[in-house]
Design a protein around this motif. Sequence first.
Motif, PDB file in Angstrom:
ATOM      1  N   TYR A 178       1.055  -1.128   0.111  1.00  0.00           N
ATOM      2  CA  TYR A 178      -0.297   0.021  -0.131  1.00  0.00           C
ATOM      3  C   TYR A 178       0.755   1.186   0.221  1.00  0.00           C
ATOM      4  CZ  TYR A 178      -3.254  -3.333   1.680  1.00  0.00           C
ATOM      5  OH  TYR A 178      -4.711  -4.445   1.876  1.00  0.00           O
ATOM      6  N   GLY A 179       1.963   1.203   0.906  1.00  0.00           N
ATOM      7  CA  GLY A 179       2.582   2.907   0.404  1.00  0.00           C
ATOM      8  C   GLY A 179       3.539   2.757  -0.551  1.00  0.00           C
ATOM      9  N   ILE A 180       3.946   1.658  -1.113  1.00  0.00           N
ATOM     10  CA  ILE A 180       4.720   1.658  -3.028  1.00  0.00           C
ATOM     11  C   ILE A 180       3.401   2.676  -3.659  1.00  0.00           C
ATOM     12  CG2 ILE A 180       5.233  -0.354  -4.630  1.00  0.00           C
ATOM     13  CD1 ILE A 180       6.226  -2.178  -2.472  1.00  0.00           C
ATOM     14  N   VAL A 181       1.775   2.107  -3.196  1.00  0.00           N
ATOM     15  CA  VAL A 181       1.146   2.227  -3.704  1.00  0.00           C
ATOM     16  C   VAL A 181       0.801   4.221  -4.036  1.00  0.00           C
ATOM     17  CG1 VAL A 181      -1.084   1.820  -5.070  1.00  0.00           C
ATOM     18  CG2 VAL A 181      -0.141   0.041  -5.019  1.00  0.00           C
ATOM     19  N   TYR A 182       0.762   3.984  -2.930  1.00  0.00           N
ATOM     20  CA  TYR A 182       0.363   5.815  -2.245  1.00  0.00           C
ATOM     21  C   TYR A 182       1.539   6.505  -2.758  1.00  0.00           C
ATOM     22  CZ  TYR A 182      -4.547   3.411  -1.066  1.00  0.00           C
ATOM     23  OH  TYR A 182      -6.009   2.547  -1.700  1.00  0.00           O
ATOM     24  N   ASP A 183       0.854   8.399  -2.330  1.00  0.00           N
ATOM     25  CA  ASP A 183       2.274   8.928  -2.020  1.00  0.00           C
ATOM     26  C   ASP A 183       1.572   9.702  -0.223  1.00  0.00           C
ATOM     27  OD1 ASP A 183       3.841   9.568  -4.240  1.00  0.00           O
ATOM     28  OD2 ASP A 183       1.569   9.790  -5.544  1.00  0.00           O
ATOM     29  N   GLY A 184       3.064  10.243  -0.115  1.00  0.00           N
ATOM     30  CA  GLY A 184       2.105  11.562   0.690  1.00  0.00           C
ATOM     31  C   GLY A 184       2.467  10.762   1.911  1.00  0.00           C
ATOM     32  N   THR A 185       2.053  11.713   2.757  1.00  0.00           N
ATOM     33  CA  THR A 185       1.433  10.904   4.085  1.00  0.00           C
ATOM     34  C   THR A 185       1.151   9.500   4.437  1.00  0.00           C
ATOM     35  OG1 THR A 185       0.545  13.097   4.664  1.00  0.00           O
ATOM     36  CG2 THR A 185      -0.029  11.322   6.192  1.00  0.00           C
ATOM     37  N   GLU A 186       0.341   9.279   3.244  1.00  0.00           N
ATOM     38  CA  GLU A 186      -0.352   7.575   3.233  1.00  0.00           C
ATOM     39  C   GLU A 186       0.758   6.937   3.302  1.00  0.00           C
ATOM     40  OE1 GLU A 186      -3.477   8.614   0.105  1.00  0.00           O
ATOM     41  OE2 GLU A 186      -5.238   7.484   1.105  1.00  0.00           O
ATOM     42  N   ARG A 187       2.045   7.612   2.642  1.00  0.00           N
ATOM     43  CA  ARG A 187       3.094   5.665   2.476  1.00  0.00           C
ATOM     44  C   ARG A 187       3.901   6.245   3.519  1.00  0.00           C
ATOM     45  NH1 ARG A 187       7.649   6.588  -2.690  1.00  0.00           N
ATOM     46  NH2 ARG A 187       5.375   5.687  -3.658  1.00  0.00           N
ATOM     47  N   PHE A 188       3.970   7.621   4.366  1.00  0.00           N
ATOM     48  CA  PHE A 188       4.079   7.071   5.752  1.00  0.00           C
ATOM     49  C   PHE A 188       3.221   6.098   6.568  1.00  0.00           C
ATOM     50  CE2 PHE A 188       5.480   8.483  10.253  1.00  0.00           C
ATOM     51  CZ  PHE A 188       6.551   8.939   9.495  1.00  0.00           C
ATOM     52  N   ILE A 189       2.496   6.176   6.964  1.00  0.00           N
ATOM     53  CA  ILE A 189       1.004   6.041   7.355  1.00  0.00           C
ATOM     54  C   ILE A 189       1.364   4.719   7.169  1.00  0.00           C
ATOM     55  CG2 ILE A 189      -0.989   5.233   8.297  1.00  0.00           C
ATOM     56  CD1 ILE A 189       0.647   7.752   9.506  1.00  0.00           C
ATOM     57  N   HIS A 190       1.120   3.994   5.529  1.00  0.00           N
ATOM     58  CA  HIS A 190       1.630   2.661   5.799  1.00  0.00           C
ATOM     59  C   HIS A 190       2.752   2.092   5.765  1.00  0.00           C
ATOM     60  CE1 HIS A 190      -2.106   3.795   2.657  1.00  0.00           C
ATOM     61  NE2 HIS A 190      -2.277   2.561   3.403  1.00  0.00           N
ATOM     62  N   PHE A 191       3.884   2.519   5.596  1.00  0.00           N
ATOM     63  CA  PHE A 191       5.374   2.304   6.273  1.00  0.00           C
ATOM     64  C   PHE A 191       5.335   1.279   7.333  1.00  0.00           C
ATOM     65  CE2 PHE A 191       7.275   3.738   1.889  1.00  0.00           C
ATOM     66  CZ  PHE A 191       6.682   2.395   1.376  1.00  0.00           C
ATOM     67  N   PHE A 192       4.527   2.248   8.857  1.00  0.00           N
ATOM     68  CA  PHE A 192       4.391   3.069   9.688  1.00  0.00           C
ATOM     69  C   PHE A 192       4.048   1.472  10.288  1.00  0.00           C
ATOM     70  CE2 PHE A 192       6.492   4.943  13.188  1.00  0.00           C
ATOM     71  CZ  PHE A 192       6.617   4.343  14.158  1.00  0.00           C
ATOM     72  N   ILE A 193       2.866   1.241   9.577  1.00  0.00           N
ATOM     73  CA  ILE A 193       1.663   0.248   9.865  1.00  0.00           C
ATOM     74  C   ILE A 193       2.663  -0.960   9.396  1.00  0.00           C
ATOM     75  CG2 ILE A 193       0.065  -0.779   9.597  1.00  0.00           C
ATOM     76  CD1 ILE A 193      -1.505   1.462   9.297  1.00  0.00           C
ATOM     77  N   ALA A 194       3.255  -0.885   8.167  1.00  0.00           N
ATOM     78  CA  ALA A 194       3.780  -1.730   8.335  1.00  0.00           C
ATOM     79  C   ALA A 194       5.027  -2.448   9.422  1.00  0.00           C
ATOM     80  CB  ALA A 194       4.976  -2.564   7.085  1.00  0.00           C
ATOM     81  N   LEU A 195       5.552  -2.028  10.115  1.00  0.00           N
ATOM     82  CA  LEU A 195       6.336  -2.246  11.005  1.00  0.00           C
ATOM     83  C   LEU A 195       5.642  -2.002  11.993  1.00  0.00           C
ATOM     84  CD1 LEU A 195       9.076   1.011  11.556  1.00  0.00           C
ATOM     85  CD2 LEU A 195       9.467  -1.043  10.398  1.00  0.00           C
ATOM     86  N   ASP A 196       4.499  -1.481  12.957  1.00  0.00           N
ATOM     87  CA  ASP A 196       3.803  -1.437  13.651  1.00  0.00           C
ATOM     88  C   ASP A 196       3.605  -3.850  13.497  1.00  0.00           C
ATOM     89  OD1 ASP A 196       3.584   0.163  15.154  1.00  0.00           O
ATOM     90  OD2 ASP A 196       1.393   0.904  14.106  1.00  0.00           O
ATOM     91  N   ALA A 197       3.499  -3.744  12.006  1.00  0.00           N
ATOM     92  CA  ALA A 197       2.622  -5.676  11.892  1.00  0.00           C
ATOM     93  C   ALA A 197       3.812  -6.824  11.996  1.00  0.00           C
ATOM     94  CB  ALA A 197       2.118  -5.735  11.004  1.00  0.00           C
TER      95      ALA A 197
END
Length: 495
Positions: A178-197
């Motif tokens: 999802y982070g690869i697909v999206y940009d900006g704030t959404e990309r940052f949040i999705h990458f951070f959720i990946a670390l959470d997971a």
Amino acid sequence: MIIVIVSDTSPINNLAAINQLYLLQQLYDESQYWMPSIGTWTNGTGDHPHKDFLFSPTWLVCEASGTASGARSIAGDSMRTFIAILCSCLDDQIPNLLTKSGADPTSYSIQFPDDASRAGCGSISAGIGNLFPPLLVDNCLHVSSDILSEIQNWYALKDNTSDLAAQRATTAAHFINYGIVYDGTERFIHFFIALDALFCEHNKVRKNLKEGIRKTFPDQNDWEKRIDELFQLRNELVHGGISSIKKWDGLDNYRQRFKSHPMKDIQTAAMTALRVYFSNQVFEHLFVTETITTIDETEKRFGLNRSESQDFFTEWHDQLPEINPNDRTNLEILGQRYIYHRSGGHLLESTVMLLLVSPLLTVAGLYDPPFRIKAEESVQITVADSEETLQGRIDVLVLRDASGERSYRFWIIVLESKKTMLSVWSALPQTLAYLMASPNVDVPNLGMLTNGDDIVFVKLENQHYAISRVFAPLSTQSELESACRVLRKIAETLR
């Protein structure tokens, strides 16, 4: 059912996908009429309802079972995982890997059933979702044999690890996609959720995140400092403080301090963590609280037996030291202070530690020689007759410091007071697992678990364990004094 994803931007060298498709075409008759290298039919005609779908090279192939929509959903998830692993392996090799072009994203697929007559059609073309953006990397990602081997090894390690670790890695891969697909704030949040997971659990997000990052970058000390800053940025984005990274007050300081950008670093952290999760044994950062949840499971995993002998655990009831008047006064102040704060509501783990546990250990003499204290100590437990290793953190570890000996240990587990609704006994399985991490389980290892309202003591020796009654310092002052007397008895035992 075989599912093929096609892209008019050819985001990956599609030779491997084409070879795989040719192999599968032996099982899926209708797919033999599809020309994967150019994305059309052998007769050269284009009868697809999606015009953009025509003449687009095949670059990913997946075999899945289910209905047309169900198989497509399964294939989409599998492709998300693969794309995340692929990009994670390429991230440190290709500068500006995720810089996008202006072309349309990859979103179409073509499906071939294994039995066209039963399915009532020879193929289905349909949207499969935005799985991969068009990139500016020469319009094509050239994947070397070394990268493919690394990806294959990742999947092999995943198949041979625990279900929990595999599920965490898969979930993280999807959010990286999802982070690869999206940009900006959404990309940052999705990458951070990946670390959470990958690393986090309820109420221990920051602590476990830093531990996971430490294992991901074992030779780069500044990553723990970076993740602290990135965590602050994440909180401001998630909780409405700011709406974009460029509005973050700490951005300039971050860039000057680390010579990098938060977006780049969160991308590197998430992708690297996923890539090395198994190969660097970062997957060992499993959580005892998630893995061991019942007494029965703990006994079976570690071969433990509960002792019913009255002579096994005498430290909590036999010949307990007396409390002198000065200590009694200190305990009265301690008890009143705890009741005052507790009456305002449930207390966090750190608050219970500050108000009750630490002062109680002081009165009991466990902060004085010959003892040493270690806070938030990381422990590893290897399950008997298994290669599985669990990892967790205890709140306080008391060591007897005598000529370097570490034979006797006293383990203190502190819960948040809100967990009283589940009873302090809920922490016993994990406490026993922690005690099994002792370098010598043939000598007495003792533990205390508390949520402030209740205190329970436990003893483990030679794979036998026993537990004390519940001490309830919140109810009466005498209970707090009794708990202190037990701690003093344990101190005498450890000496």
